[in-house]
Design an enzyme around this catalytic site. Sequence first.
Site: not given
Length: 484
Positions: A77-78, A233
Amino acid sequence: MYIGIDLGTSGVKVILLNEQGEVVAAQTEKLTVSRPHPLWSEQDPEQWWQATDRAMKALGDQHSLQDVKALGIAGQMHGATLLDAQQRVLRPAILWNDGRCAQECTLLEARVPQSRVITGNLMMPGFTAPKLLWVQRHEPEIFRQIDKVLLPKDYLRLRMTGEFASDMSDAAGTMWLDVAKRDWSDVMLQACDLSRDQMPALYEGSEITGALLPEVAKAWGMATVPVVAGGGDNAAGAVGVGMVDANQAMLSLGTSGVYFAVSEGFLSKPESAVHSFCHALPQRWHLMSVMLSAASCLDWAAKLTGLSNVPALIAAAQQADESAEPVWFLPYLSGERTPHNNPQAKGVFFGLTHQHGPNELARAVLEGVGYALADGMDVVHACGIKPQSVTLIGGGARSEYWRQMLADISGQQLDYRTGGDVGPALGAARLAQIAANPEKSLIELLPQLPLEQSHLPDAQRYAAYQPRRETFRRLYQQLLPLMA
């Protein structure tokens, strides 16, 4: 058949799932991380695509992909993946574990005083929004060229389908999503001088976002099958282990410790550094606490005490002298996320005397990690989550002795389940299976993993641990001024 792709930080994993929900083939390709400066962590998105392409071709060599009905994507992520108007990558992607933008976090919260209400989260350097503010301040010529911002897995989707799309669980980790409304927040975007036009279209995790491009399908030996939105995830991993309904919860004991709980409405407690995100399933949200060093503390302590490995450490802990005075261990070897949000937090042994040897240190480490995990569980429960039992997965959960200790410390029933090591790729494939089988229920398509053992907390030991937990908390607070 269904395919799940998981774009991790250290590699891409692809799996083939049959109609019975069994993994029949899997392939992994390694990835590397670039750290050109202190705190920086970057990857080249082209490397993601090349690794995915290799993994898919290897999967096709292992098993025919002619019968695949749909494909799902999960991923780290991110990460900020920046594209210009010609869909060219403008700079290496800035990853989730990049720590350069602490200043920008402070700046964003000052610009949008209600940011925690909108996003449900504290602004942290790992998230996407402060990374874009950093690019604007330090690389203005790149910022001016940005046409689209994509998360890592959604860059793979673009290469597969030609579509700009994301799912709610991954989008929630950008700090641009109004998590309660499941929609982009114009206020948060404007604070970064961005607009909705630069964001991907939003979908629920099991919704179809497009289909494989003919040239990609041909290269992989597949039909032009639908591609579903997928998930970040953690949310995809939770789908894979059957975390479907409100108040279901799981504790994943890997290098870090993640406690994940499903809710049917938006709940948040940002001041406790609890993450509040959308789930990868419609009309569901999740709360998550993150302990940065969980099983990694056991690896470290095994080396420190001269024991050969973690099983030897756990065996030593079982030999600890019960009559010796207690030893406390603060397990903050990499700082701490939940509940302290303190990158400067440090590890500490406290209470050592001549009575204590390697066995007692080993016990203290197991207990200290347990206390910290229980702290993270407690702040999630304080938001209104009430799990009857907690699914326990991950490599760190293999020890029956430690599992029972964690149940006794936390006061929670822990159900150890096997098969959780397939990870987010399984959840991605299952989201694809949901899309292809609209007539089937989620309970049917997302069964829980096989139960190996249930651990009920022992009332006497639970009572004995509570004053020790209180000392553990006080130790951190007393030492906090020295940790800066």
